[in-house]
Scaffold this motif. Structure first.
Motif, PDB file in Angstrom:
ATOM      1  N   GLY A 217       0.823  -1.201   0.000  1.00 43.34           N
ATOM      2  CA  GLY A 217       0.000   0.000   0.000  1.00 43.34           C
ATOM      3  C   GLY A 217       0.856   1.249   0.000  1.00 43.34           C
ATOM      4  O   GLY A 217       2.089   1.186  -0.122  1.00 43.34           O
ATOM      5  N   LEU A 218       0.213   2.395   0.158  1.00 44.50           N
ATOM      6  CA  LEU A 218       0.914   3.666   0.026  1.00 44.50           C
ATOM      7  C   LEU A 218       1.172   4.359   1.352  1.00 44.50           C
ATOM      8  O   LEU A 218       1.870   5.372   1.375  1.00 44.50           O
ATOM      9  N   ASP A 407      -9.312  -6.228   4.272  1.00 43.69           N
ATOM     10  CA  ASP A 407     -10.069  -4.973   4.232  1.00 43.69           C
ATOM     11  C   ASP A 407      -9.336  -3.877   3.480  1.00 43.69           C
ATOM     12  O   ASP A 407      -9.932  -2.858   3.136  1.00 43.69           O
ATOM     13  N   GLY A 408      -8.055  -4.077   3.191  1.00 42.25           N
ATOM     14  CA  GLY A 408      -7.335  -3.107   2.373  1.00 42.25           C
ATOM     15  C   GLY A 408      -7.902  -2.998   0.975  1.00 42.25           C
ATOM     16  O   GLY A 408      -7.749  -1.972   0.309  1.00 42.25           O
ATOM     17  N   LEU A 409      -8.598  -4.054   0.505  1.00 42.21           N
ATOM     18  CA  LEU A 409      -9.303  -3.994  -0.775  1.00 42.21           C
ATOM     19  C   LEU A 409     -10.761  -3.608  -0.581  1.00 42.21           C
ATOM     20  O   LEU A 409     -11.257  -2.684  -1.229  1.00 42.21           O
ATOM     21  N   TRP A 410     -11.479  -4.330   0.301  1.00 42.87           N
ATOM     22  CA  TRP A 410     -12.927  -4.095   0.343  1.00 42.87           C
ATOM     23  C   TRP A 410     -13.287  -2.730   0.919  1.00 42.87           C
ATOM     24  O   TRP A 410     -14.422  -2.277   0.752  1.00 42.87           O
ATOM     25  N   HIS A 441      -6.899  -0.990  -8.024  1.00 46.03           N
ATOM     26  CA  HIS A 441      -8.066  -0.186  -7.653  1.00 46.03           C
ATOM     27  C   HIS A 441      -7.915   0.364  -6.240  1.00 46.03           C
ATOM     28  O   HIS A 441      -8.226   1.538  -5.985  1.00 46.03           O
ATOM     29  N   ALA A 442      -7.445  -0.466  -5.327  1.00 51.38           N
ATOM     30  CA  ALA A 442      -7.247  -0.001  -3.951  1.00 51.38           C
ATOM     31  C   ALA A 442      -6.142   1.052  -3.870  1.00 51.38           C
ATOM     32  O   ALA A 442      -6.272   2.043  -3.153  1.00 51.38           O
ATOM     33  N   LEU A 443      -5.069   0.854  -4.607  1.00 47.09           N
ATOM     34  CA  LEU A 443      -3.977   1.831  -4.588  1.00 47.09           C
ATOM     35  C   LEU A 443      -4.424   3.156  -5.203  1.00 47.09           C
ATOM     36  O   LEU A 443      -4.079   4.233  -4.703  1.00 47.09           O
ATOM     37  N   ASP A 444      -5.178   3.084  -6.283  1.00 48.87           N
ATOM     38  CA  ASP A 444      -5.691   4.307  -6.899  1.00 48.87           C
ATOM     39  C   ASP A 444      -6.653   5.038  -5.963  1.00 48.87           C
ATOM     40  O   ASP A 444      -6.766   6.267  -6.013  1.00 48.87           O
ATOM     41  N   GLY A 445      -7.320   4.290  -5.114  1.00 51.63           N
ATOM     42  CA  GLY A 445      -8.243   4.903  -4.173  1.00 51.63           C
ATOM     43  C   GLY A 445      -7.573   5.525  -2.973  1.00 51.63           C
ATOM     44  O   GLY A 445      -8.235   6.183  -2.174  1.00 51.63           O
ATOM     45  N   GLY A 446      -6.276   5.328  -2.825  1.00 48.19           N
ATOM     46  CA  GLY A 446      -5.538   5.914  -1.698  1.00 48.19           C
ATOM     47  C   GLY A 446      -4.565   4.968  -1.053  1.00 48.19           C
ATOM     48  O   GLY A 446      -3.593   5.390  -0.445  1.00 48.19           O
ATOM     49  N   ASP A 449      -4.096   1.101   3.351  1.00 51.81           N
ATOM     50  CA  ASP A 449      -3.802  -0.123   4.096  1.00 51.81           C
ATOM     51  C   ASP A 449      -3.057  -1.092   3.185  1.00 51.81           C
ATOM     52  O   ASP A 449      -2.976  -0.901   1.968  1.00 51.81           O
ATOM     53  N   ASN A 450      -2.511  -2.157   3.791  1.00 55.70           N
ATOM     54  CA  ASN A 450      -1.999  -3.249   2.980  1.00 55.70           C
ATOM     55  C   ASN A 450      -3.159  -3.860   2.198  1.00 55.70           C
ATOM     56  O   ASN A 450      -4.295  -3.870   2.668  1.00 55.70           O
ATOM     57  N   VAL A 451      -2.860  -4.355   1.003  1.00 58.20           N
ATOM     58  CA  VAL A 451      -3.912  -4.873   0.115  1.00 58.20           C
ATOM     59  C   VAL A 451      -3.531  -6.275  -0.334  1.00 58.20           C
ATOM     60  O   VAL A 451      -2.455  -6.468  -0.903  1.00 58.20           O
TER      61      VAL A 451
END
Length: 466
Positions: A217-218, A407-410, A441-446, A449-451
């Motif tokens: 994650g970021l 939860d890093g994805l959902w 998608h999760a990284l683009d959203g911010g 968290d770890n994904v």
């Protein structure tokens, strides 16, 4: 991560006092100390499975709700020069007193006799620079003295050639920032000084029947998620596919070790039980117990402020049966290949928000908007109130894909409908690509968290001929 507020840890701090210049690759710089070779220094809730979802009702369900200045060297040598007219040596000492100069080489005089000087520094016997035709520039000390050549400063010895770079040792890591330096044992580039990503910062694994991707994650300084994917043969000759995803609890000690131990133990337990013909749902229950034992064992190490802990979600796909098991708030989703059919969430969170919804005290939207929503009430760890593994079995009546994730994805695709919109339409044929898309998608959203996500295609078993 589950059970904690989000914290922005940032990237690893550089190992020097001065702030490093930012790097396009996003890695902190190592101290710009001079290399040992002496060379230049480097530059610086929840929805239960919907019976009308179109993939069949649960066959059975068990388990409850758990509690980073240039050298001015002379061009000529430093020895005596030669006279331009005669080619003979010129005295470097200026001549002894009383020795007359050569008659054909008259001295340069202040009154202009002989060769005119190019520069006159005053009356008397001040030195003058002689630059007559056919002669090298000489220094004249007045009448009665031999002209002398201006001595050249000694030249500096040539710099030794830089040692040739030797061959890179076999297996040596190459810096991801400068693409040329070798990475030392501390994880820093010997050329540019940048810290290198850890092995777990981004991991991918793909088999024929399953694929998984995990990313740091970021915002977090390390990846505390872990996964295991595998396939094994059953006694009837068919194949069982296994996917386990774990999320370390960041507020606990050694969350990264907890998730890794749990994923490995659950995977090993399933691969041991399934080939012997064990019931898949019972095998999943035992796998979660084995994972809990592995995490509990970590608490025996000294120096822990609190016991290591993690969540777990797993899936087993066999011949026509889908089995899900979980503890905590990691989730599994069902997305049919036919996107006109409804998707569904297959797990129920062990969380504060889920308890509020189950008790009828809050609506789902209100509960999950609360700051306490992600406080988990069930986890694997020595300090868990009570281990209550949840398992459920399904018999989908159409092909589709199972998405198993942390939860890093959902957090960025919470509902089953949102997850279905993000998942590529060809997920069953390209599970690795689909997992990469979901993590992106999760990284683009911010990427707060770890994904981690595993994508498991579910092919429908062919119907027997009547």
């Amino acid at each position: 991560m589950p059970g904690e507020p989000r914290h922005d840890f940032g990237a690893p701090a550089p190992r020097h006092a001065a702030a490093p210049a930012p790097d396009p690759a996003g890695f902190p710089a190592r101290p710009a100390t001079a290399p040992a070779s002496g060379g230049p220094a480097p530059a610086p809730g929840p929805n239960a499975p919907d019976p009308g979802a179109g993939f069949g009702v649960p066959a059975s369900r068990s388990g409850g709700h758990g509690a980073a200045a240039g050298d001015a060297s002379a061009g000529a040598g430093g020895g005596p020069g030669t006279d331009g007219a005669y080619g003979g040596p010129v005295s470097a000492a200026g001549g002894a007193p009383g020795v007359p100069p050569r008659p054909d080489h008259p001295p340069t005089l202040p009154d202009g006799s002989g060769h005119p000087p190019t520069r006159y520094d005053g009356p008397g016997h001040q030195p003058t620079l002689h630059d007559g035709p056919g002669h090298e520039p000489t220094l004249h000390d007045g009448p009665g003295h031999q002209p002398v050549q201006v001595p050249a400063p000694p030249s500096a010895p040539p710099a030794p050639p830089a040692p040739a770079a030797g061959p890179r040792p076999a297996g040596a890591r190459v810096c991801v920032a400068c693409r040329s330096g070798q990475v030392d044992t501390d994880g820093y580039c010997e050329n540019c000084g940048h810290a290198q990503p850890r092995e777990r910062d981004h991991q991918e694994e793909a088999l024929e029947s399953v694929a998984a991707v995990s990313d740091r994650g970021l915002r977090h300084h390390r990846n505390e998620d872990s996964f295991a994917v595998a396939a094994t043969a059953l006694p009837d000759g068919t194949t069982a596919t296994v996917a386990v995803v774990c999320d370390g609890v960041s507020s606990a000690s050694r969350p990264d070790d907890a998730s890794a131990a749990a994923a490995a133990a659950a995977n090993e337990s399933l691969l041991s039980a399934l080939p012997r013909g064990a019931n898949p749902q019972q095998a999943m229950h035992e796998a979660i117990v084995s994972a809990a034992d592995a995490v509990n064992a970590l608490a025996a190490a000294p120096g822990h402020q609190n016991a290591p802990a993690c969540t777990l979600v797993g899936a087993v796909v066999t011949h026509g049966i889908l089995v899900i098991g979980w503890v905590g708030d990691s989730r599994a989703y069902w997305v049919p290949d036919d996107r006109s059919a409804p998707p569904a969430r297959l797990t129920e969170d062990d969380s504060w928000a889920a308890q509020m919804v189950a008790a009828g005290l809050m609506g789902e939207a209100e509960a999950y908007a609360d700051v306490r929503a992600h406080a988990i009430t069930g986890w694997l760890g020595a300090d868990a109130y009570e281990l209550e593994p949840h398992t459920a079995a399904f018999k989908p009546d159409r092909p589709g894909v199972v998405v198993v994730c942390t939860d890093g994805l959902w957090n960025y695709a919470e509902s089953a409908e949102e997850m279905a919109r993000v998942l590529p339409a060809d997920a069953a044929a390209r599970p690795l690509h689909s997992a990469q898309v979901l993590v992106g998608h999760a990284l683009d959203g911010g990427g707060h968290d770890n994904v981690t996500v595993a994508v498991v295609p579910f092919p429908v078993a062919p119907r027997p001929h009547s």
